[in-house]
Design an enzyme around this catalytic site. Structure first.
Site, short mmCIF file in Angstrom:
data_model
loop_
_atom_site.label_atom_id
_atom_site.label_comp_id
_atom_site.label_asym_id
_atom_site.label_seq_id
_atom_site.Cartn_x
_atom_site.Cartn_y
_atom_site.Cartn_z
N LYS A 38 -14.10 -55.50 -42.76
CA LYS A 38 -14.34 -54.42 -41.94
C LYS A 38 -13.68 -53.38 -41.55
O LYS A 38 -12.11 -53.12 -42.69
CB LYS A 38 -14.51 -54.62 -40.08
N TYR A 257 11.51 -32.88 -33.57
CA TYR A 257 10.74 -32.40 -32.42
C TYR A 257 11.66 -33.31 -30.93
O TYR A 257 11.69 -34.48 -31.05
CB TYR A 257 9.75 -32.89 -31.96
C1 LIG Z 1 -11.27 -59.68 -38.04
C2 LIG Z 1 -11.46 -60.76 -37.46
C3 LIG Z 1 -11.51 -61.57 -38.51
C4 LIG Z 1 -10.14 -61.38 -39.50
O1 LIG Z 1 -8.90 -61.47 -38.47
P1 LIG Z 1 -7.71 -61.56 -39.71
O2 LIG Z 1 -6.60 -62.40 -38.38
O3 LIG Z 1 -7.58 -59.87 -40.58
O4 LIG Z 1 -7.54 -62.66 -40.60
C5 LIG Z 1 -12.19 -63.05 -38.49
N1 LIG Z 1 -13.49 -63.30 -37.56
C6 LIG Z 1 -13.88 -62.21 -36.43
C7 LIG Z 1 -14.68 -62.48 -35.34
C8 LIG Z 1 -13.14 -60.73 -37.27
O5 LIG Z 1 -13.02 -59.76 -36.05
#
Ligand SMILES: *Cc1c(COP(=O)(O)O)cnc(C)c1O
Length: 374
Positions: A38, A257
């Site tokens: 994702k 800044y």
């Molecule tokens: C993002 C996600 C993962 C992966 O998690 P990591 O901590 O990046 O390994 C697995 N399962 C779900 C439901 C997620 O949203």
């Protein structure tokens, strides 16, 4: 001048990504190892990541949005692979969206009775619809069916039952055991269906809660699934940025800044082409006044601290410790890579490596080091 000289360069090592997937797959075996891709594969690029992971042997992918699923499917096809793509944020909420799920073979992760009911209206009129996943809430309280939900699965094919850890990166947290117990009870209701609980850190929990499938994301991209211990993963991301200007300031002069940092002595500074518009944390140079706890960059072999507030496109490094002859305009400072981990930068900037990765800038010049050919 090289046309790219003023541009930060992000080098993404797809061979390291593949090696990380293989390490996690071996650790979780005989459970299968999927991949969370994702958010543009955590910022590294969905298409190249999916291609490399599929080549390494990964056949199951998780994205958050339907639009990401469409991109992942397109990338998989382009790489000559099939594979299962689950949409974590749920089933379609409208008929036009459902059309995309069907057309691209995207598998909804059903998170509620309402989603299940809508998906049933789709599957009822569809020949051979994609199988869904059922997500159960075991403590995160964001998405998922609750224990008390009445779940009628008539007419809804499904091939995965899942839940998600709340604190897998803290092995001593009692939530882990209670979630494993709750999930174990849930899966007994679905004999023969693939069960999945563990994210990256979950794979390393002492209880080995691998069930039938693990779903790492962060560790694939080089993040440390074991905070406080040495990182078993290879770095995937390297970020190098050019020096645009060098100057010396006297004690008492301030930088950036609002003058958030004041020189305590005569100080040599290098201004870098990197800003918060590139995802670099705004507070990296003043999260803590202790010089040894500000974020650092590696330049001419020396770790140097950032000073002052990060601007939109610029940030400033204290290079007093570096031999002046070793740095010139256009010299490159390493922001992330072998010597500076995403976890380290995150820790020194009051955030987590996940946010560093997923914020990696859109205007970086990107280079992909190819995955090995098998
Ligand atoms: C993002 C996600 C993962 C992966 O998690 P990591 O901590 O990046 O390994 C697995 N399962 C779900 C439901 C997620 O949203």
């Amino acid at each position: 001048m090289n046309e790219r000289l003023d541009s930060p360069t992000l080098t993404i090592d797809l061979a390291a990504l593949s090696a990380n997937w293989r390490l996690l797959a071996a650790k979780a075996g005989p459970a299968q190892c999927a991949a969370a891709v994702k958010a543009d594969a955590y910022g590294i690029g969905l298409e190249p990541a999916v291609g490399a992971l599929a080549k390494a042997g990964c056949t199951t992918f998780f994205v958050a949005h339907c639009s990401e699923g469409v991109k992942a499917r397109t990338a998989l096809r382009a790489a000559g692979h099939n594979g299962r793509i689950y949409i974590l944020n749920g089933g379609p909420l409208s008929a036009p969206m459902a059309e995309l799920y069907l057309r691209f073979g995207l598998q909804p992760v059903l998170n509620s009775v309402a989603e299940l009911q809508f998906w049933r209206t789709i599957t009822a009129t569809t020949h051979n619809p994609p199988a869904a996943a059922l997500h159960f809430n075991t403590g995160m309280n964001r998405l998922g069916f609750d224990k008390s939900d009445e779940i009628n699965l008539d007419g809804v094919p499904f091939d995965l039952v899942m839940s998600h850890f709340v604190s897998a990166e803290c092995p001593e947290d009692a939530d882990n055991q209670s979630q494993i117990a709750a999930f174990t009870e849930i899966v007994t209701r679905f004999p023969g269906v693939t069960a999945s609980l563990a994210n990256s850190s979950g794979i390393f929990l002492p209880a080995n809660p691998h069930f039938d499938m693990v779903r790492p994301g962060y560790a694939l991209y080089g993040g440390n699934p074991l905070p406080g211990s040495s990182n078993p993963m290879q770095p995937v991301v390297q970020l190098d940025v050019p020096v645009l200007q060098i100057r010396t300031i006297e004690a008492g002069a301030r930088v950036g800044y609002n003058g958030q940092w004041t020189a305590q002595r005569r100080t040599r500074l290098a201004t870098l082409s990197l800003g918060y518009a590139d995802g670099f944390p705004r507070i990296a140079g003043h999260v803590d006044t202790a010089p040894d706890h500000r974020a650092q960059a590696l330049i001419a072999g020396v770790l140097c601290p950032f000073v002052g507030r990060t601007s939109m496109d610029l940030t400033v490094l204290d290079i007093t410790a570096v031999d002046p002859a070793a740095i010139e305009l256009g010299s490159r400072a390493q922001i992330l890579g072998r010597h500076i981990t995403i976890d380290d930068l995150a820790e020194r900037s009051g955030t987590i490596g996940y946010q560093i990765l997923t914020s990696l800038g859109a205007r970086f010049t990107r280079h992909y080091t190819p995955a090995p050919v098998h």
